[in-house]
Design an enzyme around this catalytic site. Structure first.
Site: not given
Ligand SMILES: *Cc1c(COP(=O)(O)O)cnc(C)c1O
Length: 482
Positions: A125-127
């Site tokens: 999810f860091k993208d």
């Protein structure tokens, strides 16, 4: 919009979104927050319901970044949130939604679903935030004729998300330290196969903590840091937090038919960055019933939300778990929530976080402040390795869906907080391929691998091996920034 520090610096000063974009902590050691949260009107909420992701991101971000002209911000969000970037969905027709909602079923009278946040280039999810950060950094640096050299340490997720966000960006170089031969073959390949000339993978002969110590040592050399224009992209970066607010709105619209409904979110948590964005969405007026904080065995946050006691751990007390991106000893974004919980009193926040440094924590039970946690909708739970394995197996058998270890922590804890009639949305934070060992343990089969990643381990790799020595790393950086 003006930004202030949770510890009081900047009150009466002017700090715009662009001012704080490239910085880290405020000068008093606090974290930046808007002086007040922008509110979303009923009309806006109604209008936003049908917007594509990129345009929703534009509407939300412009409330926090009024120093960026609308036409520029719209271009940036449209360039960031495209189906080409977030293309690793298991279900092709969902790609255009960027963060598709996958319904599992109804449990305890509550519709249970996963909000897919890990379809970006590095499958975590860091993208979602980092991709925007790459474009925002490039835009802001070009505007001011500046350059930036990002120095970071990673054991996997954050570093690779940063590299994929910054690759090929003008005015930016990334120097990413990782422990030599300590990451999985998949994670190593993801990072080291990047051939972009502005990305430098540095394999340090040591462990992850050694990499972090080098970054600290370099950052404490203020002359070097200024001269080499060293910056970071760690999880306290405000733009990262605010970019994450968007998918709470998107998930809400996907799970409901009308804006009279309420939903709950469960968030697999480590540094409290992701769930902090949920808190902000709720403060803006999103109809959120509960924000469920899910931790693994490293349960600093669960302990706080159950007892009012915040007790950080020593790094020797931090467990290495099978949901490693949640293995934290203290939650670096937590101070933002505490600021709101204490009615935005910077003097008390300063005192409490001094107590964290000097005494290892604080207790809000006695002062009565803890009672207000309820008003903010927060509850919590914790999960263990056995829970993770059981949940992965159960979700696969019941719903024919393979989830990763962090998402499994989320589902396990979500099930403890279901309320009939209120949709429960679990944030999916990574894809199972990143944590294959536990998948094999739970399901006795290989994790699903998105097509774009087949054979990634066989690609040529670009990295240097350096001794565990800050001076050696400084010399390497200096040679490449001349
Ligand atoms: C970073 C990360 C988390 C934790 O998010 P925080 O914002 O630190 O709370 C959870 N799951 C995965 C897969 C991550 O990469």
């Amino acid at each position: 919009m003006n930004y202030i520090s949770t510890r009081g610096a900047g009150i009466g000063e002017r700090h715009t979104f662009s001012d704080i974009l490239l910085g880290g902590l405020a000068k008093d050691g606090g974290l930046y927050l808007p002086n007040e949260y922008p509110k979303v009107s009923a009309d806006e909420l109604a209008r936003w319901r049908t917007l594509p992701y990129a345009d929703l991101a534009f509407e939300i971000l412009r409330k926090f970044s009024d120093d960026i002209p609308d036409e520029d911000l719209r271009e940036l969000t449209r360039r960031t949130y495209t189906a080409q970037v977030y293309c690793n969905v298991r279900d092709e027709e969902n790609a255009a939604q960027i963060t598709p909602l996958k319904t599992l079923g109804v449990e305890g009278g509550a519709p249970l679903s996963l909000l897919e946040l890990s379809n970006g280039p590095t499958l975590a999810f860091k993208d979602m935030a980092m991709q925007l950060l790459g474009n925002l950094f490039e835009y802001t640096l070009a505007k001011h004729g500046q350059t930036l050299n990002i120095l970071g340490a990673t054991s996997g997720d954050t570093g690779s998300a940063a590299e994929y966000a910054m690759r090929g960006k003008k005015g930016i170089r990334v120097f990413m330290l990782s422990p030599h031969k300590k990451m999985s073959a998949f994670q190593t390949a993801q990072m080291y196969s990047l051939q972009d000339p502005n990305i430098f993978n540095i394999a340090v002969e040591g462990v992850f903590d050694d990499c972090q110590d080098i970054v600290k040592a370099v950052s404490n050399d203020h002359a070097f840091k200024a001269q080499q224009k060293i910056g970071t992209v760690n999880s306290i970066n405000w733009a990262r937090v605010v970019a994450q607010v968007v998918y709470y709105f998107k998930g809400y619209f996907a799970a409901t038919k009308s804006n009279d409904e309420r939903v709950s979110f469960t968030v697999p948590s480590g540094n409290f960055g992701n769930v902090c964005a949920g808190h902000i969405a709720r403060m803006m007026g999103l109809p959120v019933e509960k924000l469920v904080v899910a931790t693994n065995e490293n349960d600093v946050l669960d302990e706080f939300f159950r007892t009012g006691i915040y007790r950080v751990r020593k790094s020797s007390e931090t467990y290495h778990t099978s949901s490693p991106s949640m293995d934290i000893s203290k939650a670096s974004n937590f101070e933002r929530f505490v600021f709101d919980l204490l009615g935005r009193d910077p003097a008390r926040v300063l005192q409490l976080f001094r107590d964290v440094e000097e005494k290892g924590g604080f207790d809000l039970q006695a002062s009565g402040d803890f009672a207000r946690v309820q008003e903010f909708g927060f509850v919590s739970g914790r999960s263990s390795h056995d829970d993770r394995v059981d949940t992965i197996r159960d979700v696969f058998e019941q719903y024919d869906t393979m989830i990763d270890t962090h998402t499994a922590d989320g589902v396990k804890v979500a099930r403890e907080h279901l309320q009939a009639g209120i949709p429960m949305i679990v944030l999916e934070t990574a894809q199972p391929i990143k944590f294959g060992e536990t998948i094999r343990e739970a399901l006795e089969r290989e994790p699903e691998r998105p097509a774009a990643f087949s054979g990634i381990e066989d690609l040529p790799q670009r990295f240097v091996v350096l001794a565990n020595d800050a001076e050696r790393v400084k010399a390497f950086v200096a040679e490449r920034t001349r």
